[in-house]
Each structure stands twice: as C-alpha cells, then as structure tokens.
Design an enzyme around this catalytic site. Structure first.
Site, PDB file in Angstrom:
ATOM      1  N   CYS A 139     -23.885  38.339  22.585  1.00 51.86           N
ATOM      2  CA  CYS A 139     -23.382  38.115  23.934  1.00 51.86           C
ATOM      3  C   CYS A 139     -24.144  39.021  24.894  1.00 51.86           C
ATOM      4  O   CYS A 139     -24.351  40.196  24.591  1.00 51.86           O
ATOM      5  CB  CYS A 139     -21.887  38.427  23.976  1.00 51.86           C
ATOM      6  SG  CYS A 139     -21.147  38.210  25.605  1.00 51.86           S
ATOM      7  N   HIS A 185     -18.015  29.649  22.900  1.00 48.74           N
ATOM      8  CA  HIS A 185     -18.245  31.065  23.238  1.00 48.74           C
ATOM      9  C   HIS A 185     -18.055  31.290  24.748  1.00 48.74           C
ATOM     10  O   HIS A 185     -17.351  32.219  25.164  1.00 48.74           O
ATOM     11  CB  HIS A 185     -19.666  31.461  22.799  1.00 48.74           C
ATOM     12  CG  HIS A 185     -20.054  32.865  23.156  1.00 48.74           C
ATOM     13  ND1 HIS A 185     -20.375  33.821  22.207  1.00 48.74           N
ATOM     14  CD2 HIS A 185     -20.204  33.473  24.362  1.00 48.74           C
ATOM     15  CE1 HIS A 185     -20.673  34.954  22.825  1.00 48.74           C
ATOM     16  NE2 HIS A 185     -20.593  34.771  24.136  1.00 48.74           N
ATOM     17  N   GLU A 186     -18.670  30.426  25.556  1.00 47.72           N
ATOM     18  CA  GLU A 186     -18.610  30.610  27.020  1.00 47.72           C
ATOM     19  C   GLU A 186     -17.205  30.342  27.566  1.00 47.72           C
ATOM     20  O   GLU A 186     -16.742  31.038  28.464  1.00 47.72           O
ATOM     21  CB  GLU A 186     -19.638  29.719  27.727  1.00 47.72           C
ATOM     22  CG  GLU A 186     -21.097  29.945  27.309  1.00 47.72           C
ATOM     23  CD  GLU A 186     -21.534  31.398  27.298  1.00 47.72           C
ATOM     24  OE1 GLU A 186     -20.986  32.203  28.070  1.00 47.72           O
ATOM     25  OE2 GLU A 186     -22.415  31.741  26.493  1.00 47.72           O
ATOM     26  N   HIS A 189     -14.910  33.244  27.301  1.00 42.80           N
ATOM     27  CA  HIS A 189     -15.072  34.234  28.380  1.00 42.80           C
ATOM     28  C   HIS A 189     -14.106  33.946  29.536  1.00 42.80           C
ATOM     29  O   HIS A 189     -13.624  34.871  30.192  1.00 42.80           O
ATOM     30  CB  HIS A 189     -16.504  34.202  28.938  1.00 42.80           C
ATOM     31  CG  HIS A 189     -17.490  35.038  28.163  1.00 42.80           C
ATOM     32  ND1 HIS A 189     -17.382  36.404  28.075  1.00 42.80           N
ATOM     33  CD2 HIS A 189     -18.611  34.703  27.472  1.00 42.80           C
ATOM     34  CE1 HIS A 189     -18.398  36.874  27.346  1.00 42.80           C
ATOM     35  NE2 HIS A 189     -19.156  35.859  26.962  1.00 42.80           N
TER      36      HIS A 189
HETATM   37 NI    NI Z   1     -20.922  35.980  25.842  1.00 43.26          NI
END
Ligand code: NI
Length: 203
Positions: A139, A185-186, A189
C-alpha cells in the site's frame, strides 16, 4: 400584506444570498488540496500519526453537484497523476490517501486491453463471490511492507458515472481477477480499513 424592508436590510440579504449561491460543495481543506498548483498530491502515510488517524475515517459520498464541478475533474486527474508518478508507481489509490475523505478510487484496469487507470466515484462493492485466493499486497500509505491477503476473485461494483451533458447516474459492473483484488483493497480504504487488518500471514 406589504412588508417594508430598508435598503440596508436588502443589501445585507443580497450579500447573504450571493454568499450562499457561490459556496462550493467541497470543504475548504479539500479545495486547498484540489486547487494546489502541483499535479502530484502528497500520499498520507501510517508512519505519521495525523495521517494514520485520517486513513481510519469512513469516507463521505460525493453529491451530484460535486461530481459535476471542475474540482472533481481536477481531483480525478491529480489522483491518476499521483498513483502513476515514478515515485509511487502504484496500481490503485483511494481519495483518503491523498487527504480527501470521499468515496472515490483510481484503479488500473488490468482486465482491459490498454490497462488504463480509471476513476470511480461513490463506489461500493455490492457482491463478492466464488473463489478466494491469497496474494501479496502493498500500500502506498504503508511504505516498505508487503503481506499476503485473501481476496475474492469475482465482485460486483456500483458507482456513479459523470457525464457533463446528461448528468450523474449509477451503474453496476462485474470485475474479476487481479483487478477485483485492487478494487477490494481500494474500497477498504473508503471504510478506514487497511490491508494490514486482513493479513493472512506476513513474510
Ligand atoms: Ni492502499
């Protein structure tokens, strides 16, 4: 009934209303980051306390008037410029990572022939199914580390499409493979979740 309003009161009301109509839907701190003359944005790092707290926030939705503003277009291009910069060289970036707590991600579409970076506002994963595979992740906000994370290989996403002529509408799409991993993954966030919260094992 007639209402008498003095000239001074009229002037004050005019000031008030002109102030309202020109008010941007973006927060002042967001505008400062978006309008900054640099095309590359600073990426927040968990190594800094203030940044790490910001990365844990739940990101807010973008209203239609925000999506149709020139600030949105500018932010989208700055996010792509940032993630593709030689310094970062990433495959995805979420708006909270550049200090904008909004539901917006930039993802490299490895499932499309030219592998373009595309920006998705108001994105949500609406379904995850099928096989889960373990793969290495890093990341941009967690420098110098990598880890193995279990992710679904097939997801449905819902997001807004911005067309200056026809306005804003929502659409759905199914994404598979490594690109689906990037989306997971995004999108994490946007809910304040980092891949290190999901580690299967660490090298
Ligand atoms: Ni990330």
């Amino acid at each position: 009934m007639r209402i008498k309003i003095s000239a001074a009161a009229l002037f004050l009301m005019a000031l008030l209303f002109s102030g309202c109509s020109s008010k941007s839907p973006w927060k002042a701190e967001e505008l400062a980051l978006i309008r900054d003359s640099s095309s590359i944005m600073r990426v927040l790092s968990v190594d800094k306390l203030q940044d790490s707290l910001f990365l844990r926030l739940n990101a807010d939705t973008l209203r239609a008037e925000m999506l149709l503003s020139e600030e949105y277009a500018r932010l989208a291009s700055k996010m792509v410029a940032t993630v593709t910069s030689p310094e970062q060289d990433g495959v995805g970036l979420a708006a909270p990572q550049v200090g904008i707590s909004r539901r917006m991600v930039a993802v490299q579409r490895f499932d499309k022939s030219s592998e373009p970076f595309e920006v998705y506002p108001n994105i949500r994963i609406t379904d995850m199914r099928g096989e889960k595979l373990c793969g290495p992740e890093g990341c941009l906000s967690i420098p110098g580390r990598r880890g193995e994370v279990l992710r679904f290989m097939e997801i449905d996403i819902r997001y807004s499409i911005v067309d200056p002529k026809t306005g804003v509408r929502d659409t759905c799409e199914t994404v598979r493979g490594f690109t689906a991993v990037i989306f997971q993954h995004e999108c994490d966030h946007l809910d304040g979740i980092l891949y290190t919260d999901r580690l299967a094992s660490e090298p």
